[in-house]
Structures are given as structure tokens and as C-alpha cells.
Design a protein around this motif. Structure first.
Motif, mmCIF file in Angstrom:
data_model
loop_
_atom_site.group_PDB
_atom_site.id
_atom_site.type_symbol
_atom_site.label_atom_id
_atom_site.label_comp_id
_atom_site.label_asym_id
_atom_site.label_seq_id
_atom_site.Cartn_x
_atom_site.Cartn_y
_atom_site.Cartn_z
ATOM 1 N N CYS A 152 -6.285 15.297 -2.068
ATOM 2 C CA CYS A 152 -6.368 14.463 -0.867
ATOM 3 C C CYS A 152 -7.764 13.891 -0.642
ATOM 4 C CB CYS A 152 -5.911 15.268 0.351
ATOM 5 S SG CYS A 152 -4.128 15.627 0.323
ATOM 6 N N GLY A 153 -8.782 14.584 -1.121
ATOM 7 C CA GLY A 153 -10.145 14.100 -0.965
ATOM 8 C C GLY A 153 -10.443 12.845 -1.756
ATOM 9 N N ASP A 154 -9.548 12.484 -2.692
ATOM 10 C CA ASP A 154 -9.749 11.276 -3.491
ATOM 11 C C ASP A 154 -9.307 10.007 -2.762
ATOM 12 O OD1 ASP A 154 -10.776 12.590 -5.779
ATOM 13 O OD2 ASP A 154 -8.744 13.165 -6.369
ATOM 14 N N PHE A 155 -8.710 10.155 -1.568
ATOM 15 C CA PHE A 155 -8.181 8.997 -0.851
ATOM 16 C C PHE A 155 -8.896 8.840 0.487
ATOM 17 C CE2 PHE A 155 -4.863 10.826 -3.498
ATOM 18 C CZ PHE A 155 -4.493 9.735 -4.274
ATOM 19 N N ALA A 156 -9.281 7.612 0.796
ATOM 20 C CA ALA A 156 -10.019 7.353 2.037
ATOM 21 C C ALA A 156 -9.130 7.475 3.265
ATOM 22 C CB ALA A 156 -10.647 5.959 1.992
ATOM 23 N N ARG A 185 10.507 13.018 -4.274
ATOM 24 C CA ARG A 185 11.207 13.950 -5.173
ATOM 25 C C ARG A 185 10.251 14.645 -6.131
ATOM 26 N NH1 ARG A 185 17.062 11.466 -7.050
ATOM 27 N NH2 ARG A 185 17.974 11.311 -4.958
ATOM 28 N N ARG A 186 9.241 13.918 -6.592
ATOM 29 C CA ARG A 186 8.259 14.491 -7.505
ATOM 30 C C ARG A 186 6.888 14.459 -6.852
ATOM 31 N NH1 ARG A 186 6.796 12.008 -11.514
ATOM 32 N NH2 ARG A 186 6.321 13.761 -12.876
ATOM 33 N N ASP A 187 6.118 15.511 -7.081
ATOM 34 C CA ASP A 187 4.775 15.589 -6.504
ATOM 35 C C ASP A 187 3.845 16.285 -7.498
ATOM 36 O OD1 ASP A 187 2.598 15.556 -4.819
ATOM 37 O OD2 ASP A 187 3.297 17.212 -3.557
ATOM 38 N N PRO A 188 3.550 15.613 -8.620
ATOM 39 C CA PRO A 188 2.753 16.263 -9.676
ATOM 40 C C PRO A 188 1.349 16.652 -9.235
ATOM 41 C CG PRO A 188 2.965 13.896 -10.082
ATOM 42 C CD PRO A 188 3.918 14.231 -8.969
ATOM 43 N N ASP A 189 0.811 15.971 -8.227
ATOM 44 C CA ASP A 189 -0.549 16.278 -7.771
ATOM 45 C C ASP A 189 -0.573 17.205 -6.556
ATOM 46 O OD1 ASP A 189 -2.293 14.368 -9.482
ATOM 47 O OD2 ASP A 189 -0.691 13.079 -8.742
ATOM 48 N N ARG A 190 0.617 17.608 -6.105
ATOM 49 C CA ARG A 190 0.734 18.541 -4.972
ATOM 50 C C ARG A 190 0.001 18.009 -3.731
ATOM 51 N NH1 ARG A 190 -0.136 21.065 -9.518
ATOM 52 N NH2 ARG A 190 -2.364 21.307 -9.138
ATOM 53 N N LEU A 191 0.284 16.757 -3.391
ATOM 54 C CA LEU A 191 -0.326 16.135 -2.212
ATOM 55 C C LEU A 191 0.478 16.401 -0.942
ATOM 56 C CD1 LEU A 191 -1.296 12.645 -3.728
ATOM 57 C CD2 LEU A 191 -2.735 14.681 -3.500
ATOM 58 N N ASP A 192 1.757 16.755 -1.113
ATOM 59 C CA ASP A 192 2.640 17.022 0.035
ATOM 60 C C ASP A 192 2.778 18.532 0.191
ATOM 61 O OD1 ASP A 192 4.555 17.055 1.990
ATOM 62 O OD2 ASP A 192 6.190 16.344 0.710
ATOM 63 N N SER A 193 1.837 19.144 0.877
ATOM 64 C CA SER A 193 1.752 20.605 0.913
ATOM 65 C C SER A 193 2.924 21.266 1.619
ATOM 66 C CB SER A 193 0.442 21.035 1.588
ATOM 67 O OG SER A 193 0.379 20.540 2.915
ATOM 68 N N ASP A 194 3.541 20.577 2.595
ATOM 69 C CA ASP A 194 4.638 21.210 3.329
ATOM 70 C C ASP A 194 6.005 20.653 2.960
ATOM 71 O OD1 ASP A 194 4.443 18.741 4.497
ATOM 72 O OD2 ASP A 194 3.937 19.473 6.503
ATOM 73 N N VAL A 217 5.531 13.544 3.226
ATOM 74 C CA VAL A 217 4.334 12.834 3.675
ATOM 75 C C VAL A 217 3.110 13.485 3.031
ATOM 76 C CG1 VAL A 217 2.940 12.102 5.638
ATOM 77 C CG2 VAL A 217 5.426 12.233 5.853
ATOM 78 N N ALA A 218 2.335 12.702 2.332
ATOM 79 C CA ALA A 218 1.174 13.222 1.609
ATOM 80 C C ALA A 218 -0.075 13.237 2.481
ATOM 81 C CB ALA A 218 0.918 12.367 0.367
ATOM 82 N N CYS A 219 -0.902 14.255 2.271
ATOM 83 C CA CYS A 219 -2.260 14.303 2.843
ATOM 84 C C CYS A 219 -2.279 13.989 4.335
ATOM 85 C CB CYS A 219 -3.177 13.342 2.088
ATOM 86 S SG CYS A 219 -3.299 13.688 0.318
ATOM 87 N N GLU A 220 -1.515 14.743 5.107
ATOM 88 C CA GLU A 220 -1.366 14.447 6.534
ATOM 89 C C GLU A 220 -2.661 14.634 7.323
ATOM 90 O OE1 GLU A 220 2.157 16.134 8.370
ATOM 91 O OE2 GLU A 220 3.116 16.227 6.423
ATOM 92 N N SER A 221 -3.617 15.368 6.772
ATOM 93 C CA SER A 221 -4.875 15.573 7.491
ATOM 94 C C SER A 221 -5.890 14.462 7.227
ATOM 95 C CB SER A 221 -5.491 16.923 7.109
ATOM 96 O OG SER A 221 -5.768 16.976 5.719
ATOM 97 N N ASN A 222 -5.577 13.542 6.305
ATOM 98 C CA ASN A 222 -6.483 12.422 6.047
ATOM 99 C C ASN A 222 -6.490 11.460 7.233
ATOM 100 O OD1 ASN A 222 -6.771 13.536 3.491
ATOM 101 N ND2 ASN A 222 -6.675 11.560 2.459
ATOM 102 N N PRO A 223 -7.596 10.733 7.429
ATOM 103 C CA PRO A 223 -7.659 9.795 8.559
ATOM 104 C C PRO A 223 -6.703 8.619 8.393
ATOM 105 C CG PRO A 223 -9.584 9.544 7.138
ATOM 106 C CD PRO A 223 -8.857 10.768 6.655
ATOM 107 N N CYS A 224 -6.296 8.040 9.517
ATOM 108 C CA CYS A 224 -5.464 6.837 9.490
ATOM 109 C C CYS A 224 -6.330 5.633 9.121
ATOM 110 C CB CYS A 224 -4.801 6.634 10.852
ATOM 111 S SG CYS A 224 -3.423 7.777 11.152
ATOM 112 N N PRO A 225 -5.717 4.504 8.684
ATOM 113 C CA PRO A 225 -4.313 4.143 8.785
ATOM 114 C C PRO A 225 -3.392 5.140 8.082
ATOM 115 C CG PRO A 225 -5.630 2.226 8.205
ATOM 116 C CD PRO A 225 -6.519 3.423 8.080
#
Length: 226
Positions: free
Chosen positions: A33-37, A53-62, A66-74
Motif C-alpha cells: 500500500c505504501g507504493d500508492f499515493a 477475485r485475485r489479490d497477488p499483492d495482498r492489498l485487500d487485507s480484510d 477494497v484495497a489499501c483502505e487506510s491510504n488517503p483519498c481520492p
């Protein structure tokens, strides 16, 4: 003849090396998640890689799509196509109440995957009961427990104008019990104040403020006792 044989063997070796380099795939480094602004950028990448369905980088922890929910918006909760530039949309999650922590925080179990999550009721603030009990805090907790007893079926609804999580990692959601907005119900009963974070109004703020004015005029809850 030995010279011809040597050249033939060299040509075969070079050909095999070329084929090997073409056939061997080049794998990109794992992303986190740190790789995305922004969360929207992470969601777009997540979908492009086969999510949800697939999450090879494990960005959707729950596992909620929805990936990286703690990252800032947009932010984006798009479930198909490239979500990097998609406008934020409303996210709805079915759940059951596990327990009430205080007037504006509950623990719920998501119906989709059984994961327990902490939920901060969006748009309201109730008096504290931890780290010092504030006037109206216990009453607010009792009211929320009455409205949301253990096992209550609810729908957790996000607001596209707000972050998906707060700084403590809690989901920021309207808690809907059928058609009843529990957040607003607490305001109407005078158990909660309207809360706008960082001067960024949420979508339902006008209705909440109208409910607060009525509760205050009637001296309900904390308006009459605190």
C-alpha cells in the motif's frame, strides 16, 4: 570439420539462450500500500491484477474487495474496470453486531467473510466513557446498546466524501438497521453531537444538524443534563 562443428555448436547455444530469455517471464516486484499515493490508485492496480477475485499483492487485507483502505483519498470502491480514475462510490457491507464499545463505536462481524471489524459511527460524536467519563457518556452507550443488541443485522454504509477508515483503523460508516439510520437516531435522542472532521462535511450533515437542533430545543439527552 572440427571448425564447422564448433561453429554449429556455438550457434545452437546462442539460439537456446535467446529462446530462454524470450520464454522466461519477468516478474514485477510485489506492491504494497505504501507504493500508492492514494487509495484510488491502489484500487485501480488491484482491479487490473484480477481483484477482487485475485489479490497477488495482498492489498485487500480484510477481503472486502477494497484495497489499501487506510491510504488517503481520492478513494474508490469500484469492483470492475480500472478504478484509478473512477469516482468514489458508496460501499455497503452486511454485518451483525458483536458488541458496543461506547456510544459511537461498535464491533461488527462482516457477513461476507466473518471478519470482525471496529466501526466508528460516521458524522456523530458521543461523550467519552474511557479515559475519564464525560457527562452523558454512559447514557449514550446504553442507548447504542439498546438500539444495537448483539446479533443485530445491520448494513454498514460508507460516504464517498469521507475516508473509509479513521486514523485508528476503524471503519467509518453509517450504521443502518433496516431503514433506520442509527447514527442519526442517536442525534435525534440527544445522545450524540454532529461531528464534522477537518471541516469536510459528510453527505447527511444537513439532516443530522436539523435533528440536533430539534433535540437541543427539546432539551433531550445531553442537551438537558450536561
Amino acid at each position: 570439420m572440427p571448425g564447422h562443428l564448433a561453429r554449429l555448436l556455438l550457434a545452437l547455444a546462442l539460439g537456446c539462450a535467446t529462446l530462454s530469455s524470450v520464454a522466461s517471464p519477468s516478474y514485477a516486484a510485489d506492491k504494497d500500500c505504501g507504493d500508492f499515493a492514494t487509495q484510488a490508485a491502489a484500487q485501480g492496480y488491484f482491479l487490473d491484477k484480477g481483484g477482487p477475485r485475485r489479490d497477488p499483492d495482498r492489498l485487500d487485507s480484510d477481503g472486502d474487495g477494497v484495497a489499501c483502505e487506510s491510504n488517503p483519498c481520492p478513494c474508490s470502491t469500484a469492483q470492475s474496470g480500472s478504478g484509478a480514475d473512477a469516482p468514489p462510490d458508496v460501499k455497503r457491507q452486511r454485518a451483525r453486531i458483536v458488541r458496543v464499545s461506547d456510544g459511537d463505536t461498535v464491533v461488527a462481524r462482516l457477513s461476507r467473510n466473518g471478519l470482525e471489524v471496529k466501526v466508528r459511527l460516521l458524522g456523530i460524536d458521543t461523550p467519552e466513557v474511557f479515559g475519564g467519563v464525560e457527562c452523558g457518556g454512559r447514557a449514550a452507550s446504553r442507548t447504542t446498546k439498546h438500539l444495537l443488541p448483539r446479533g443485530t443485522r445491520v448494513t454498514l454504509v460508507s460516504d464517498p466524501t469521507q475516508d473509509l477508515r479513521d486514523r485508528y483503523g476503524r471503519l467509518l460508516r453509517y450504521v443502518m438497521k433496516g431503514s433506520t439510520d442509527i447514527d442519526q437516531r442517536l442525534v435525534r435522542r440527544g445522545r450524540a453531537r454532529v461531528y464534522v472532521y477537518d471541516d469536510d462535511p459528510f453527505r447527511r450533515v444537513k439532516a443530522y444538524r436539523a435533528a440536533a437542533r430539534k433535540a437541543r430545543a427539546a432539551g433531550l439527552g445531553l442537551w438537558g443534563s450536561c
